[in-house]
Design a protein around this motif. Structure first.
Motif, mmCIF file in Angstrom:
data_model
loop_
_atom_site.group_PDB
_atom_site.id
_atom_site.type_symbol
_atom_site.label_atom_id
_atom_site.label_comp_id
_atom_site.label_asym_id
_atom_site.label_seq_id
_atom_site.Cartn_x
_atom_site.Cartn_y
_atom_site.Cartn_z
ATOM 1 N N ARG A 217 0.865 -1.190 0.000
ATOM 2 C CA ARG A 217 0.000 0.000 0.000
ATOM 3 C C ARG A 217 0.899 1.236 0.000
ATOM 4 O O ARG A 217 1.698 1.418 0.910
ATOM 5 C CB ARG A 217 -0.905 -0.019 1.228
ATOM 6 C CG ARG A 217 -1.948 -1.136 1.216
ATOM 7 C CD ARG A 217 -2.528 -1.370 2.589
ATOM 8 N NE ARG A 217 -1.520 -1.921 3.495
ATOM 9 C CZ ARG A 217 -1.596 -1.844 4.821
ATOM 10 N NH1 ARG A 217 -2.594 -1.198 5.396
ATOM 11 N NH2 ARG A 217 -0.656 -2.393 5.561
ATOM 12 N N ILE A 218 0.725 2.055 -1.018
ATOM 13 C CA ILE A 218 1.625 3.185 -1.242
ATOM 14 C C ILE A 218 0.829 4.478 -1.297
ATOM 15 O O ILE A 218 -0.180 4.580 -1.989
ATOM 16 C CB ILE A 218 2.404 3.033 -2.563
ATOM 17 C CG1 ILE A 218 3.138 1.693 -2.617
ATOM 18 C CG2 ILE A 218 3.366 4.201 -2.752
ATOM 19 C CD1 ILE A 218 4.226 1.534 -1.595
ATOM 20 N N THR A 219 1.302 5.484 -0.552
ATOM 21 C CA THR A 219 0.811 6.846 -0.675
ATOM 22 C C THR A 219 1.992 7.705 -1.090
ATOM 23 O O THR A 219 3.052 7.652 -0.468
ATOM 24 C CB THR A 219 0.222 7.368 0.644
ATOM 25 O OG1 THR A 219 -0.872 6.533 1.025
ATOM 26 C CG2 THR A 219 -0.270 8.808 0.490
ATOM 27 N N ARG A 220 1.816 8.493 -2.145
ATOM 28 C CA ARG A 220 2.902 9.338 -2.670
ATOM 29 C C ARG A 220 2.707 10.780 -2.230
ATOM 30 O O ARG A 220 1.593 11.295 -2.203
ATOM 31 C CB ARG A 220 2.916 9.290 -4.198
ATOM 32 C CG ARG A 220 3.283 7.935 -4.779
ATOM 33 C CD ARG A 220 4.778 7.756 -4.860
ATOM 34 N NE ARG A 220 5.155 6.663 -5.747
ATOM 35 C CZ ARG A 220 6.387 6.403 -6.136
ATOM 36 N NH1 ARG A 220 7.378 7.168 -5.729
ATOM 37 N NH2 ARG A 220 6.655 5.404 -6.944
ATOM 38 N N PHE A 221 3.816 11.423 -1.885
ATOM 39 C CA PHE A 221 3.806 12.826 -1.479
ATOM 40 C C PHE A 221 4.832 13.602 -2.294
ATOM 41 O O PHE A 221 5.852 13.050 -2.725
ATOM 42 C CB PHE A 221 4.160 12.991 0.001
ATOM 43 C CG PHE A 221 3.089 12.547 0.956
ATOM 44 C CD1 PHE A 221 1.957 13.314 1.166
ATOM 45 C CD2 PHE A 221 3.221 11.363 1.658
ATOM 46 C CE1 PHE A 221 0.977 12.924 2.053
ATOM 47 C CE2 PHE A 221 2.250 10.962 2.547
ATOM 48 C CZ PHE A 221 1.115 11.739 2.747
ATOM 49 N N GLY A 222 4.593 14.892 -2.445
ATOM 50 C CA GLY A 222 5.589 15.765 -3.043
ATOM 51 C C GLY A 222 6.473 16.408 -1.999
ATOM 52 O O GLY A 222 7.359 17.195 -2.332
ATOM 53 N N SER A 223 6.263 16.079 -0.736
ATOM 54 C CA SER A 223 6.967 16.735 0.361
ATOM 55 C C SER A 223 7.572 15.709 1.302
ATOM 56 O O SER A 223 6.880 14.788 1.774
ATOM 57 C CB SER A 223 5.995 17.639 1.127
ATOM 58 O OG SER A 223 6.498 17.984 2.388
ATOM 59 N N ILE A 224 8.851 15.881 1.600
ATOM 60 C CA ILE A 224 9.502 15.027 2.597
ATOM 61 C C ILE A 224 8.856 15.216 3.964
ATOM 62 O O ILE A 224 8.656 14.259 4.716
ATOM 63 C CB ILE A 224 11.012 15.342 2.658
ATOM 64 C CG1 ILE A 224 11.729 14.683 1.484
ATOM 65 C CG2 ILE A 224 11.635 14.872 3.974
ATOM 66 C CD1 ILE A 224 13.207 14.916 1.459
ATOM 67 N N GLU A 225 8.534 16.459 4.296
ATOM 68 C CA GLU A 225 7.935 16.753 5.595
ATOM 69 C C GLU A 225 6.634 15.988 5.786
ATOM 70 O O GLU A 225 6.371 15.434 6.861
ATOM 71 C CB GLU A 225 7.682 18.261 5.722
ATOM 72 C CG GLU A 225 7.115 18.698 7.062
ATOM 73 C CD GLU A 225 8.048 18.433 8.230
ATOM 74 O OE1 GLU A 225 7.533 18.122 9.335
ATOM 75 O OE2 GLU A 225 9.271 18.518 8.038
ATOM 76 N N ALA A 226 5.808 15.928 4.743
ATOM 77 C CA ALA A 226 4.534 15.214 4.845
ATOM 78 C C ALA A 226 4.764 13.720 5.033
ATOM 79 O O ALA A 226 4.121 13.081 5.883
ATOM 80 C CB ALA A 226 3.695 15.474 3.599
ATOM 81 N N ALA A 227 5.670 13.143 4.251
ATOM 82 C CA ALA A 227 5.959 11.716 4.383
ATOM 83 C C ALA A 227 6.528 11.399 5.764
ATOM 84 O O ALA A 227 6.116 10.438 6.425
ATOM 85 C CB ALA A 227 6.934 11.289 3.292
ATOM 86 N N ARG A 228 7.450 12.213 6.212
ATOM 87 C CA ARG A 228 8.093 11.981 7.509
ATOM 88 C C ARG A 228 7.090 12.117 8.655
ATOM 89 O O ARG A 228 7.127 11.353 9.629
ATOM 90 C CB ARG A 228 9.237 12.959 7.679
ATOM 91 C CG ARG A 228 10.150 12.673 8.877
ATOM 92 C CD ARG A 228 11.298 13.655 8.911
ATOM 93 N NE ARG A 228 10.820 15.030 8.969
ATOM 94 C CZ ARG A 228 11.565 16.097 8.712
ATOM 95 N NH1 ARG A 228 12.825 15.940 8.345
ATOM 96 N NH2 ARG A 228 11.072 17.302 8.807
ATOM 97 N N SER A 229 6.167 13.072 8.558
ATOM 98 C CA SER A 229 5.174 13.279 9.615
ATOM 99 C C SER A 229 4.231 12.084 9.723
ATOM 100 O O SER A 229 3.850 11.680 10.831
ATOM 101 C CB SER A 229 4.371 14.557 9.343
ATOM 102 O OG SER A 229 5.206 15.689 9.419
ATOM 103 N N CYS A 230 3.844 11.513 8.568
ATOM 104 C CA CYS A 230 2.972 10.332 8.603
ATOM 105 C C CYS A 230 3.677 9.151 9.256
ATOM 106 O O CYS A 230 3.080 8.399 10.032
ATOM 107 C CB CYS A 230 2.532 9.969 7.185
ATOM 108 S SG CYS A 230 1.335 11.111 6.464
ATOM 109 N N VAL A 231 4.956 9.004 8.961
ATOM 110 C CA VAL A 231 5.733 7.919 9.572
ATOM 111 C C VAL A 231 5.872 8.152 11.070
ATOM 112 O O VAL A 231 5.694 7.232 11.877
ATOM 113 C CB VAL A 231 7.110 7.800 8.901
ATOM 114 C CG1 VAL A 231 7.966 6.759 9.626
ATOM 115 C CG2 VAL A 231 6.948 7.429 7.437
ATOM 116 N N ALA A 232 6.181 9.380 11.476
ATOM 117 C CA ALA A 232 6.341 9.686 12.906
ATOM 118 C C ALA A 232 5.054 9.452 13.676
ATOM 119 O O ALA A 232 5.090 9.132 14.875
ATOM 120 C CB ALA A 232 6.800 11.136 13.069
#
Length: 296
Positions: A217-232
């Motif tokens: 299951r993959i969600t793509r982002f244009g922002s590192i901050e957004a990806a990192r926040s979801c992981v955190a």
């Protein structure tokens, strides 16, 4: 010919908007309009199609853009020659991926502000494809591209100045945070990855899908901050450059996932070999190369 007209022409070609070109040049919009009309009158050709969505170069405009860029480069070279042996000054525009704009280049700009205060550096966060377009097109406006990518097209003057480790990360309480995981295990998790075209995320996804029948299951982002926040927040995993997660790994909000080894991604400094590089561009490029070597 008044080179101010060419500067306005290139700004409009780059931005595609009379309003944006005026803002970039720090003039009123009517000045941009009058400059373009004057240049079209002098050359006796229509340079732009005026469309509802903005200004678009005509075929003649694209041909003019190549020569306009050359003329402006000659003007810059003339000014630099006149001040040879003096202060290195000028504007340098760098296109780079978001992680490099946020975590590597600020230190370079800060150091340059001390050693060469008359160099003005402008950063543009761009994807690899857009950065190369901005460097290659006459109206693109970039002097340097800094890219995290496995390969760069040979028509550009690219040199590898280092590399960046890529980390597979999760929140400390996530099930993937403990034990060792093979590709089969990893395929069961949710991922928050950067948008398609990011070489290290595309490479990870290819390896992940090739090694498992399960569809991750993959969600793509244009922002590192957004990806990192979801992981955190414990929602899933991501692969990110170490420089973008080093603080979070240190404070424990993220942890490395023990899994397959991920290859380091080369860091490329790219210029357009068809264009003259001013002393300001050369000085900035060397400062970036030094920072790239030290960041490994």
């Amino acid at each position: 010919m008044d080179t101010r007209l060419l500067q306005t022409f290139m700004a409009l070609a780059r931005t595609g908007s009379f309003t944006a070109a005026a803002a970039e040049l720090h003039v009123v919009q009517s000045t941009v309009t009058s400059h373009i009309k004057a240049l079209e009158g002098e050359l006796d050709v229509r340079l732009f199609d005026r469309l509802p969505q903005g200004a678009r170069l005509t075929d003649a405009g694209r041909r003019v853009a190549t020569h306009a860029r050359d003329l402006l480069d000659v003007e810059r070279r003339l000014h630099d020659s006149a001040s040879s042996g003096g202060t290195i000054a000028g504007e340098v525009v760098i296109g780079a991926t978001e992680s490099l704009c946020a975590y590597l280049l600020p230190q370079v700009i800060s150091a340059l502000a001390t050693t060469h205060p008359d160099i003005q550096v402008h950063l543009k966060p761009l994807s690899t494809a857009n950065a190369l377009q901005g460097l290659g097109r006459p109206e693109g406006g970039l002097d340097i591209a800094l890219l995290l990518d496995d390969d760069v097209a040979i028509e550009y003057a690219a040199r590898t100045i280092g590399g960046q480790a890529i980390e597979l990360v999760a929140a400390a309480g996530h099930p993937a945070a403990g034990g060792h995981h093979d590709w089969q295990d990893l395929a069961a998790y949710q991922y928050f990855l950067l948008e398609e075209g990011c070489s290290y995320t595309d490479r990870f996804l290819r390896d992940l899908t090739a090694a498992s029948a399960a569809r991750p299951r993959i969600t793509r982002f244009g922002s590192i901050e957004a990806a990192r926040s979801c992981v955190a927040a414990g929602l899933g995993l991501s692969v990110l450059p170490r420089l973008a997660v080093v603080d979070q790994l240190a404070n424990g909000s993220l942890c490395r996932v023990n899994g397959p080894e991920l290859s380091e991604t080369p860091l490329h400094l790219v210029t357009n070999q068809r264009r003259w590089a001013s002393p300001a561009v050369t000085t900035t490029a060397e400062a970036i190369a030094q920072a790239g070597r030290q960041s490994r």
